[in-house]
Every structure is written in structure tokens, then in C-alpha cells.
Design a protein around this motif. Structure first.
Motif, PDB file in Angstrom:
ATOM      1  N   ARG A  16      -6.889   6.861  10.606  1.00  0.00           N
ATOM      2  CA  ARG A  16      -6.009   6.723   9.452  1.00  0.00           C
ATOM      3  C   ARG A  16      -4.678   6.118   9.865  1.00  0.00           C
ATOM      4  O   ARG A  16      -4.157   6.416  10.933  1.00  0.00           O
ATOM      5  CB  ARG A  16      -5.738   8.089   8.825  1.00  0.00           C
ATOM      6  CG  ARG A  16      -6.903   8.598   8.038  1.00  0.00           C
ATOM      7  CD  ARG A  16      -6.664   9.963   7.488  1.00  0.00           C
ATOM      8  NE  ARG A  16      -5.432  10.029   6.710  1.00  0.00           N
ATOM      9  CZ  ARG A  16      -4.976  11.142   6.188  1.00  0.00           C
ATOM     10  NH1 ARG A  16      -5.619  12.252   6.356  1.00  0.00           N
ATOM     11  NH2 ARG A  16      -3.865  11.144   5.491  1.00  0.00           N
ATOM     12  N   LYS A  58     -11.509  13.598   6.271  1.00  0.00           N
ATOM     13  CA  LYS A  58     -12.042  12.550   7.131  1.00  0.00           C
ATOM     14  C   LYS A  58     -12.729  13.189   8.330  1.00  0.00           C
ATOM     15  O   LYS A  58     -12.134  13.995   9.034  1.00  0.00           O
ATOM     16  CB  LYS A  58     -10.889  11.661   7.597  1.00  0.00           C
ATOM     17  CG  LYS A  58     -11.304  10.558   8.500  1.00  0.00           C
ATOM     18  CD  LYS A  58     -11.403   9.287   7.750  1.00  0.00           C
ATOM     19  CE  LYS A  58     -11.656   8.166   8.741  1.00  0.00           C
ATOM     20  NZ  LYS A  58     -12.473   7.156   8.211  1.00  0.00           N
ATOM     21  N   LYS A  98      -4.087  21.769   2.902  1.00  0.00           N
ATOM     22  CA  LYS A  98      -5.319  21.017   3.144  1.00  0.00           C
ATOM     23  C   LYS A  98      -6.505  21.927   3.450  1.00  0.00           C
ATOM     24  O   LYS A  98      -7.581  21.758   2.885  1.00  0.00           O
ATOM     25  CB  LYS A  98      -5.085  20.051   4.302  1.00  0.00           C
ATOM     26  CG  LYS A  98      -6.300  19.315   4.756  1.00  0.00           C
ATOM     27  CD  LYS A  98      -5.981  18.380   5.868  1.00  0.00           C
ATOM     28  CE  LYS A  98      -6.179  19.046   7.186  1.00  0.00           C
ATOM     29  NZ  LYS A  98      -6.199  18.156   8.319  1.00  0.00           N
ATOM     30  N   LYS A 144      -5.235  13.397  -1.632  1.00  0.00           N
ATOM     31  CA  LYS A 144      -5.389  14.011  -0.311  1.00  0.00           C
ATOM     32  C   LYS A 144      -4.060  14.040   0.428  1.00  0.00           C
ATOM     33  O   LYS A 144      -3.712  15.040   1.061  1.00  0.00           O
ATOM     34  CB  LYS A 144      -6.419  13.250   0.525  1.00  0.00           C
ATOM     35  CG  LYS A 144      -7.847  13.463   0.126  1.00  0.00           C
ATOM     36  CD  LYS A 144      -8.733  12.650   1.034  1.00  0.00           C
ATOM     37  CE  LYS A 144     -10.173  12.668   0.609  1.00  0.00           C
ATOM     38  NZ  LYS A 144     -11.016  11.841   1.478  1.00  0.00           N
ATOM     39  N   LEU A 145      -3.311  12.933   0.351  1.00  0.00           N
ATOM     40  CA  LEU A 145      -2.000  12.896   0.999  1.00  0.00           C
ATOM     41  C   LEU A 145      -1.060  13.925   0.381  1.00  0.00           C
ATOM     42  O   LEU A 145      -0.306  14.599   1.085  1.00  0.00           O
ATOM     43  CB  LEU A 145      -1.390  11.500   0.883  1.00  0.00           C
ATOM     44  CG  LEU A 145      -1.928  10.431   1.808  1.00  0.00           C
ATOM     45  CD1 LEU A 145      -1.292   9.090   1.495  1.00  0.00           C
ATOM     46  CD2 LEU A 145      -1.670  10.800   3.251  1.00  0.00           C
ATOM     47  N   ASN A 184      -7.656   9.498  -2.663  1.00  0.00           N
ATOM     48  CA  ASN A 184      -7.010   9.347  -1.359  1.00  0.00           C
ATOM     49  C   ASN A 184      -5.530   9.708  -1.429  1.00  0.00           C
ATOM     50  O   ASN A 184      -4.995  10.356  -0.530  1.00  0.00           O
ATOM     51  CB  ASN A 184      -7.182   7.923  -0.833  1.00  0.00           C
ATOM     52  CG  ASN A 184      -8.584   7.660  -0.360  1.00  0.00           C
ATOM     53  OD1 ASN A 184      -9.291   8.579   0.033  1.00  0.00           O
ATOM     54  ND2 ASN A 184      -9.004   6.408  -0.398  1.00  0.00           N
ATOM     55  N   SER A 185      -4.857   9.284  -2.491  1.00  0.00           N
ATOM     56  CA  SER A 185      -3.450   9.647  -2.657  1.00  0.00           C
ATOM     57  C   SER A 185      -3.309  11.145  -2.900  1.00  0.00           C
ATOM     58  O   SER A 185      -2.347  11.764  -2.440  1.00  0.00           O
ATOM     59  CB  SER A 185      -2.837   8.862  -3.822  1.00  0.00           C
ATOM     60  OG  SER A 185      -2.852   7.483  -3.543  1.00  0.00           O
ATOM     61  N   ILE A 214     -13.590  17.936  -1.989  1.00  0.00           N
ATOM     62  CA  ILE A 214     -13.047  16.710  -1.389  1.00  0.00           C
ATOM     63  C   ILE A 214     -13.261  16.829   0.108  1.00  0.00           C
ATOM     64  O   ILE A 214     -12.854  17.812   0.722  1.00  0.00           O
ATOM     65  CB  ILE A 214     -11.544  16.546  -1.697  1.00  0.00           C
ATOM     66  CG1 ILE A 214     -11.324  16.386  -3.189  1.00  0.00           C
ATOM     67  CG2 ILE A 214     -10.974  15.363  -0.943  1.00  0.00           C
ATOM     68  CD1 ILE A 214      -9.859  16.319  -3.578  1.00  0.00           C
ATOM     69  N   HIS A 230       0.567   4.182  -3.003  1.00  0.00           N
ATOM     70  CA  HIS A 230       0.320   5.617  -2.808  1.00  0.00           C
ATOM     71  C   HIS A 230       1.417   6.441  -3.474  1.00  0.00           C
ATOM     72  O   HIS A 230       1.131   7.427  -4.150  1.00  0.00           O
ATOM     73  CB  HIS A 230       0.253   5.970  -1.316  1.00  0.00           C
ATOM     74  CG  HIS A 230      -1.089   5.757  -0.699  1.00  0.00           C
ATOM     75  ND1 HIS A 230      -2.198   6.493  -1.056  1.00  0.00           N
ATOM     76  CD2 HIS A 230      -1.504   4.892   0.264  1.00  0.00           C
ATOM     77  CE1 HIS A 230      -3.240   6.086  -0.339  1.00  0.00           C
ATOM     78  NE2 HIS A 230      -2.838   5.121   0.465  1.00  0.00           N
ATOM     79  N   ALA A 258     -11.264   6.423  -6.511  1.00  0.00           N
ATOM     80  CA  ALA A 258     -11.262   6.736  -5.080  1.00  0.00           C
ATOM     81  C   ALA A 258      -9.857   6.578  -4.492  1.00  0.00           C
ATOM     82  O   ALA A 258      -9.440   7.369  -3.635  1.00  0.00           O
ATOM     83  CB  ALA A 258     -12.254   5.848  -4.338  1.00  0.00           C
ATOM     84  N   ASP A 259      -9.118   5.575  -4.954  1.00  0.00           N
ATOM     85  CA  ASP A 259      -7.736   5.409  -4.495  1.00  0.00           C
ATOM     86  C   ASP A 259      -6.874   6.594  -4.905  1.00  0.00           C
ATOM     87  O   ASP A 259      -6.040   7.067  -4.135  1.00  0.00           O
ATOM     88  CB  ASP A 259      -7.134   4.118  -5.054  1.00  0.00           C
ATOM     89  CG  ASP A 259      -7.757   2.872  -4.443  1.00  0.00           C
ATOM     90  OD1 ASP A 259      -8.329   2.973  -3.341  1.00  0.00           O
ATOM     91  OD2 ASP A 259      -7.656   1.801  -5.074  1.00  0.00           O
ATOM     92  N   HIS A 268       0.790  -1.229   0.000  1.00  0.00           N
ATOM     93  CA  HIS A 268       0.000   0.000   0.000  1.00  0.00           C
ATOM     94  C   HIS A 268       0.828   1.289   0.000  1.00  0.00           C
ATOM     95  O   HIS A 268       0.474   2.217  -0.735  1.00  0.00           O
ATOM     96  CB  HIS A 268      -1.006  -0.018   1.148  1.00  0.00           C
ATOM     97  CG  HIS A 268      -1.973  -1.148   1.039  1.00  0.00           C
ATOM     98  ND1 HIS A 268      -2.886  -1.255   0.019  1.00  0.00           N
ATOM     99  CD2 HIS A 268      -2.140  -2.247   1.814  1.00  0.00           C
ATOM    100  CE1 HIS A 268      -3.595  -2.357   0.171  1.00  0.00           C
ATOM    101  NE2 HIS A 268      -3.163  -2.982   1.256  1.00  0.00           N
TER     102      HIS A 268
END
Length: 119
Positions: free
Chosen positions: A106, A99, A87, A78-79, A75-76, A96, A23, A71-72, A19
Motif C-alpha cells: 500500500r 489487505k 480496524k 478502510k482508511l 477503500n477510503s 471488509i 480519498h 470499491a473506491d 488520488h
């Protein structure tokens, strides 16, 4: 684009083996797509909201990813946004959601203090 400062800030605490690499690969693909579309964006610090907006609205659509893969990538993304330190300002215009309270905590996080940048 040199993404080493971004990857140093992202910590994958107890995330299982494939994982974190996934990412990082997704973030690299997003960054290379931004650099290809906007050639003057050759460093991560130059990534602006309009570049990320283009990724969400156009690049992800043109790749014809299935909803789970999309969606993956979100999420990446977002990182990446958190590692850039933007952010609070960007999640609203990009629609977006961060969380919210509740749910599973997380595993990955972004380090804010330079003291913890080392691996």
C-alpha cells in the motif's frame, strides 16, 4: 464534522496528485452522510460501528454507484476506520477484508504514533 485529526493521521507517501484529494473528498462525503443521518455524531471520535454499517449497507446502495466507484469508497472507508483506530474490531462485522499477504504494498498508511502526526 471536523476531520482534520483524521486527515493528519493518514499519510499518502508517494501517491500521485489527484488520488489523495479523492480519498479526502470521499471520507468527507462519508462523514457528512453519517452526520446528516445521525445528527448526534458531530465528531469523528463518535463514529460507531452501526454508523459505518449504515454507510456500507444503505448509503452506498442509495447512491447507485458503479462497482468501481463503490470499491473506491470502500477503500477510503478502510482508511477512515484505520485512522479511527478501530480496524481490528470493525473489519470482521462489516465483512471488509484487510489487505492480505502478498500483492502490491500500500502507498497510503495510517500513522499510529502521535510523534508522527505532523505533516
Amino acid at each position: 464534522m471536523n476531520l482534520k485529526p483524521i486527515f493528519i493521521r493518514i499519510k499518502f507517501n508517494e501517491m500521485q496528485a489527484p488520488h489523495p484529494a479523492r480519498h479526502q473528498n470521499r471520507i468527507s462525503r462519508i462523514a457528512s452522510a453519517i452526520e446528516e443521518r445521525f445528527p448526534t455524531t458531530n465528531r469523528p471520535e463518535k463514529i460507531k460501528l452501526k454508523h459505518v454499517n449504515w454507510v456500507v449497507n444503505h448509503w452506498l446502495e442509495s447512491q447507485n454507484y458503479k462497482p468501481a466507484t463503490r470499491a473506491d469508497y470502500i477503500n477510503s472507508l478502510k482508511l477512515l476506520i484505520e485512522a479511527l483506530g478501530r480496524k481490528d474490531h470493525w473489519f470482521g462485522p462489516l465483512k471488509i477484508r484487510a489487505k492480505g499477504p502478498g500483492g502490491r504494498p500500500r502507498v497510503s498508511r495510517v500513522v499510529k504514533s502521535k510523534k508522527y502526526y505532523r505533516k
